[in-house]
Design a protein around this motif. Structure first.
Motif, mmCIF file in Angstrom:
data_model
loop_
_atom_site.group_PDB
_atom_site.id
_atom_site.type_symbol
_atom_site.label_atom_id
_atom_site.label_comp_id
_atom_site.label_asym_id
_atom_site.label_seq_id
_atom_site.Cartn_x
_atom_site.Cartn_y
_atom_site.Cartn_z
ATOM 1 N N ARG A 1 0.933 -1.051 -0.053
ATOM 2 C CA ARG A 1 -0.039 0.154 0.017
ATOM 3 C C ARG A 1 0.807 1.253 0.098
ATOM 4 O O ARG A 1 2.014 1.406 0.325
ATOM 5 N N HIS B 1 -2.652 -8.333 5.355
ATOM 6 C CA HIS B 1 -3.624 -7.842 4.119
ATOM 7 C C HIS B 1 -3.604 -8.816 3.028
ATOM 8 O O HIS B 1 -4.210 -8.762 2.163
ATOM 9 N N GLN C 1 -9.340 -7.834 -1.810
ATOM 10 C CA GLN C 1 -9.671 -6.272 -1.754
ATOM 11 C C GLN C 1 -10.795 -6.252 -2.293
ATOM 12 O O GLN C 1 -11.326 -4.951 -1.567
ATOM 13 N N ARG D 1 -13.579 -8.424 0.732
ATOM 14 C CA ARG D 1 -13.004 -8.284 1.951
ATOM 15 C C ARG D 1 -13.052 -9.677 2.770
ATOM 16 O O ARG D 1 -12.711 -9.726 3.864
ATOM 17 N N GLY E 1 -11.409 -3.218 3.462
ATOM 18 C CA GLY E 1 -11.430 -2.908 2.399
ATOM 19 C C GLY E 1 -10.772 -1.574 1.970
ATOM 20 O O GLY E 1 -10.917 -1.300 0.803
ATOM 21 N N ARG E 2 -9.980 -0.976 3.027
ATOM 22 C CA ARG E 2 -9.677 0.407 2.710
ATOM 23 C C ARG E 2 -8.345 0.253 3.578
ATOM 24 O O ARG E 2 -8.229 -0.448 4.628
ATOM 25 N N ASP E 3 -7.479 1.213 3.215
ATOM 26 C CA ASP E 3 -6.389 1.149 3.946
ATOM 27 C C ASP E 3 -6.261 2.075 5.399
ATOM 28 O O ASP E 3 -6.675 3.090 5.166
ATOM 29 N N LYS F 1 -4.357 4.654 -3.885
ATOM 30 C CA LYS F 1 -4.558 3.152 -4.838
ATOM 31 C C LYS F 1 -3.294 3.400 -5.864
ATOM 32 O O LYS F 1 -3.178 4.231 -6.341
#
Length: 269
Positions: free
Chosen positions: A2, A65, A70, A73, A111-113, A268
């Protein structure tokens, strides 16, 4: 792997000059990879790959992760993983499937950093058969680092997927609760890569790469600390957990403080 940008943290550590960092060096020959064969590429079906390291004959340490999809999830089925120990130029020193994947019990893939997930971003892959070749020696883990420590890293990445690369010298730029800020050169595919420190004449894993970042215009890497998170992960693994435990809002380790967290933004790829 990421990418994130961190603001307002330059006061935490002095910037190292580029001359103090060793360049990446490809381990593309048998002689170059000798002793590093326990570091391998983790292929995740047709989804991509991460880096992982054998820490026991049947246990690979990587980033949490890496074991989640992604888009959905959901945790990726274990049978989709393959560990390629010492992968180099189309061949591996050993090939193994995965029986079970276990993330740190406080890791929540949303689903998000999230910066506050970095301290928990470690996982074990249990191999379907142990690797007991004399040429592939699992690495031991070491104590948490302190600012200024000299470390090294062995990793794969998208532009160097066919052989590992080593950076013999990079530095610990700072530490926050549960997290290590590193000057090491990482890229997509380096997630889960081992960060080594020479202790007693032997390289020991002192962090696992979670994300790449920019801080004050400088590229950095973020990794989890080892001692407490690894102990918690071992307990979860031994208890037979195969998923994760959701933490309550506001619980767990706070990283950087609220001001820094709100200023950090994941980008992203």
């Amino acid at each position: 792997m990421r990418t994130l940008i961190l603001f307002g943290l330059a006061v935490l550590w002095p910037l190292m000059s580029a001359a103090e960092e060793a360049p990446l060096r490809s381990l593309a020959t048998a002689d170059a990879t000798r002793g590093w064969e326990a570091v391998g590429r983790i292929d995740v079906g047709n989804r991509g790959f991460c880096t992982g390291t054998l820490i026991a004959p049947d246990i690979v340490l990587t980033a949490a992760h890496c074991i989640f999809d992604q888009e959905t999830r959901a945790q990726i089925p274990a049978e989709e993983f393959e560990f390629l120990a010492g992968w180099r130029n189309g061949r591996a020193a050993a090939y193994r499937g995965v029986r079970r994947a276990v993330a740190h019990p406080n890791y929540v893939f949303e689903g998000r950093d999230r910066i506050d997930r970095v301290p928990y971003d470690i996982a074990f892959l249990e191999l379907d058969h142990p690797i007991r070749l004399p040429s592939i020696r699992p690495f031991e883990t070491g104590p948490d680092t302190v600012t200024g420590d000299s470390v090294g890293i062995v990793s794969y990445a998208l532009d160097r997927a066919e052989a590992p690369s080593i950076q013999d010298l990079c530095h610990v730029l700072g530490n926050e609760p549960g997290m290590t800020i590193l000057s090491c050169d990482v890229d997509f595919g380096s997630s889960g890569a081992p960060v080594f420190e020479m202790i007693g004449g032997e390289p020991k894993i002192v962090s696992v790469v979670s994300a790449k970042a920019e801080m004050g215009g400088k590229k950095v890497a973020l990794g989890s600390e080892m001692e407490r998170p690894l102990e918690e992960l071992r307990a979860a693994f031994q208890a037979g957990q195969s998923g994760f435990v959701k933490v309550s809002p506001g619980g767990g380790t706070k990283v950087f403080g609220s001001t820094a967290k709100s200023a950090a933004k994941f980008l992203k790829p």
